[in-house]
Design an enzyme around this catalytic site. Structure first.
Site, mmCIF file in Angstrom:
data_model
loop_
_atom_site.group_PDB
_atom_site.id
_atom_site.type_symbol
_atom_site.label_atom_id
_atom_site.label_comp_id
_atom_site.label_asym_id
_atom_site.label_seq_id
_atom_site.Cartn_x
_atom_site.Cartn_y
_atom_site.Cartn_z
ATOM 1 C CD GLU A 166 15.583 49.172 14.507
ATOM 2 O OE1 GLU A 166 15.399 50.407 14.587
ATOM 3 O OE2 GLU A 166 14.757 48.347 14.877
ATOM 4 C CG ASP A 209 9.399 44.820 11.974
ATOM 5 O OD1 ASP A 209 9.444 43.928 11.113
ATOM 6 O OD2 ASP A 209 8.391 45.050 12.661
ATOM 7 C CD GLU A 280 14.682 46.197 19.387
ATOM 8 O OE1 GLU A 280 13.613 46.605 18.861
ATOM 9 O OE2 GLU A 280 15.649 46.939 19.623
#
Length: 539
Positions: A166, A209, A280
Site C-alpha cells: 500500500e 483497496d 488481504e
C-alpha cells in the site's frame, strides 16, 4: 546398485504431495506434481491462505530475541490451526532476518504450507517512506532488503516476496512520486535473487483497496515492453512478477457479485499476464463473517482471473479481524465462529484443475504512458524511467551481504506431535491437537532446477539439486554471467481496520569482499532426490 536406482525410480515415478518451489506461467502459479517438473503433469495453483502476524506491528521489534517464526512451540500450535482451516499459504508482514527460522519454516514446509513474505518492516529505515521515497531509497534500506532475501532464499516453500504494501495511494502526491521507486526496488531485488539464489523467487507488490488507483497501478507494474511486441529486459526486471490487491469490498451477509464490485474486478484484471491475488480480504462489517465471498466470489466468478487470496487475519487484535483468539497468559488458542465458517467455505471449494502445458506463454505487455494517464491523471509513470541503481546496491548485488545466515529446511527434523499449548474449539472445549504430516512434503527439490521463469527473456539458471549450503552457493554465484553492461536503469497500511498503521505512517553496510570461487560439493543428507542424482552420476 542398479536395483537400488530402480527402487528409487519406482518410489518417485508417480505424482507426489511434494512441497516444490512454485513457478509462474502467464497469469498462473504452477505447482509441480513431482520432482520431474513435467509441464504435462504440473498443475495451476490457487492460494487458499491467511495473513499471519500475531501481536500486530506492536508485537514486532528488531531488538527482540524472537519473532513469530522463531518460536517453534507457538508455530506448532498455529500450524495445527492452519491445517484444520484447510489453507496452503500464509503471508507474514514483519520478520527479523537476523534470527533463525529453520524450525518453523521446516514445520510449515512439512505441513505443506507456502509462505509469502514482506521484505519490509515498520521500523525507521526498513521501508520506503511514501512521503519521501528519494530520501528513504538508500543503501541502508536496501541492505536490509537483501539480508531478508539472503535469510529466506533457501526455503523451498517461500512462494515469493512483497516489495511493498500500500505504498501508492491518493493521499498528497504519493501516486505521483512513489511508482518509479517501487520498480527500482523490484529491479534491485530481482537482480539480487538472480545473482545469489539457486532458483528464481517471484517478487510482487501488495496494492491498496483504492478503486481509482488499482488499474493504473496494475498497468504500471505489470508491463514489460516498449512496443507491445518484444519484451524489454530493462522493463522485465523491474516489473512485478505477481500482484496482490487488499480488497474489502465484499461484506458477508450484505454483498453479492453485483454490489460488491467483484464484477468490475473481473473486468479490470481480465487481461492480466501475471498472477493476481487478494493479498488481504475479509470485510468484518457483519460479524461473525460467513465468508460467502469465498464460494460465491473469489473462487467462483473470479477464478478465471484471480489465483486465490489471503484472508485478513489469523489472530484477534484490536481491529476485530481475527479468526482465533490467543490467550496472552497461557498461550492457548481458541477458534472463533469466523474460523469455523471459513473452514467450511474452504472445504466446499471445487477448483478448476488445469495442466501447465495447457496454458499459453505470457507475452509482451506494453508500457503505455497515455493509457495509464487516462486512467489516473496524476500517476507518476515518469515515462517508465526509474532511479539509477545506487553504487552501494550494485556492490551488494555483486558480492552479497554479510551479517546474516541463510536458513534451510532441517532434513532430519523430528516433527512435534503433541502441542505444548492448548487449542480450543468455538465452544471453548479443548481439542485433541495432534500434528500428522505426510513425509511426501519433505520432497523439496527438482531433479533439475527450472530453466526459465515466465518470460523467455529471463536468463536461464540451472543448478543441480545435490548442491547445498554456502559452498554450493559460491559455485553457483561464480558461474553466472551478468546480463548487460551495467546495473541501471513502503510500507504504509493506513485504514481504520489496521493495527499496523502508526509505525508506518511517520517514519522516514557492510559489503562482502568476495565469495569463494570454488568449494567442496556436498550431498544433502537424507534427501532421496539428492541420492538419486548421485547414483545416476556414478552409473
Amino acid at each position: 546398485m542398479f536395483s537400488l536406482i530402480l527402487t528409487l525410480m519406482v518410489v518417485l515415478s508417480g505424482p507426489v504431495r511434494a512441497v516444490l518451489p512454485l513457478q509462474i506461467q502467464n497469469h498462473r502459479f504452477i505447482k509441480a506434481t513431482s520432482p520431474k517438473n513435467d509441464p504435462r503433469e504440473n498443475e495451476i495453483f490457487f492460494i487458499k491462505g491467511i495473513d499471519y502476524q500475531p501481536g500486530g506491528s506492536s508485537g514486532f521489534s528488531r531488538y527482540a530475541a524472537h519473532d513469530i517464526l522463531s518460536e517453534p512451540s507457538q508455530c506448532a500450535r498455529d500450524i495445527f490451526a492452519f491445517e484444520e482451516l484447510g489453507i496452503n499459504t500464509v503471508r507474514i508482514y514483519q520478520l527479523n532476518p537476523e534470527l533463525n527460522h529453520d524450525e518453523c519454516m521446516t514445520m510449515l514446509n512439512n505441513a505443506g504450507i507456502y509462505v509469502i513474505l514482506d521484505v519490509n518492516s515498520g521500523n525507521a529505515g526498513e521501508h520506503l517512506n511514501r512521503a519521501d521515497p528519494e530520501g528513504t531509497y538508500n543503501a541502508h534500506y536496501l541492505s536490509r532488503v537483501f539480508k531478508f532475501i539472503e535469510s529466506f532464499k533457501n526455503y523451498p516453500n517461500v512462494l515469493g516476496f512483497f516489495s511493498g504494501n500500500e505504498v501508492i495511494n491518493d493521499d498528497e502526491n504519493y501516486a505521483e512520486i512513489d511508482p518509479p521507486y517501487l520498480r527500482a526496488i523490484q529491479r534491485d531485488m530481482k537482480q539480487y535473487i538472480l545473482r545469489h539464489c539457486n532458483r528464481t523467487i517471484p517478487v510482487g507488490y501488495s496494492a491498496a483497496d483504492n478503486t481509482a488507483l488499482r488499474l493504473a497501478t496494475f498497468k504500471y507494474l505489470q508491463c514489460n515492453s516498449w512496443d507491445g511486441a518484444d519484451v524489454s529486459q530493462e522493463l522485465d526486471e523491474s516489473r512485478s512478477d505477481f500482484y496482490g490487491l487488499n480488497s474489502y469490498q465484499w461484506c458477508s451477509g450484505s454483498s453479492n457479485w453485483q454490489n460488491s464490485g467483484y464484477r468490475e474486478l473481473a473486468k479490470t484484471f481480465h487481461d492480466a499476464n501475471i498472477p493476481v491475488i487478494f493479498s488481504e480480504y475479509g470485510c468484518n462489517q457483519n460479524s461473525p463473517r460467513a465468508f460467502d465471498e469465498v464460494s460465491h466470489g473469489l473462487y467462483d466468478g473470479l477464478k478465471d482471473t484471480f489465483s486465490g487470496g489471503l484472508v485478513y487475519e489469523f489472530s484477534e487484535e484490536a481491529n476485530s479481524y481475527g479468526l482465533v483468539t490467543i490467550n496472552g497468559e497461557d498461550k492457548s488458542l481458541t477458534y472463533k465462529k469466523d474460523f469455523a465458517n471459513l473452514a467450511d467455505q474452504f472445504s466446499r471449494l471445487d477448483l478448476p484443475r488445469m495442466k501447465q502445458f495447457e496454458l499459453p506463454t505470457a507475452g509482451a505487455n506494453k508500457c503505455d504512458v497515455a493509457e495509464i494517464s487516462a486512467i489516473y491523471g496524476n500517476f507518476g509513470t515518469e515515462h517508465f524511467q526509474i532511479p539509477d541503481q545506487l553504487p552501494d546496491a550494485t556492490l551488494m548485488i555483486e558480492h552479497g551481504v554479510e551479517d546474516v545466515t541463510s536458513g534451510s529446511i532441517i532434513g532430519d527434523y523430528s516433527d512435534p506431535t503433541n502441542l505444548e499449548y492448548d487449542v480450543k474449539d468455538v465452544n471453548g472445549k479443548r481439542v485433541n491437537a495432534i500434528l500428522k504430516w505426510g513425509n511426501d512434503n519433505k520432497i523439496n527439490e527438482f531433479y533439475q532446477s527450472p530453466k526459465s521463469f515466465n518470460q523467455t527473456s529471463r536468463a536461464p539458471v540451472t543448478v543441480s539439486p545435490i548442491f547445498q549450503g554456502k559452498n554450493a552457493t559460491s559455485i553457483f554465484n561464480s558461474s553466472i554471467v551478468t546480463r548487460g553492461s551495467s546495473f541501471s536503469s513502503i510500507y504504509k497500511i493506513g485504514s481504520t481496520r489496521d493495527h499496523r498503521t502508526t509505525a508506518f505512517k511517520d517514519t522516514t553496510s557492510s559489503i562482502k569482499e568476495s565469495k569463494a570461487q570454488a568449494a567442496e560439493l556436498q550431498v544433502q543428507p537424507g534427501t532421496i532426490v539428492g541420492l538419486f542424482a548421485v547414483l545416476l552420476s556414478i552409473v
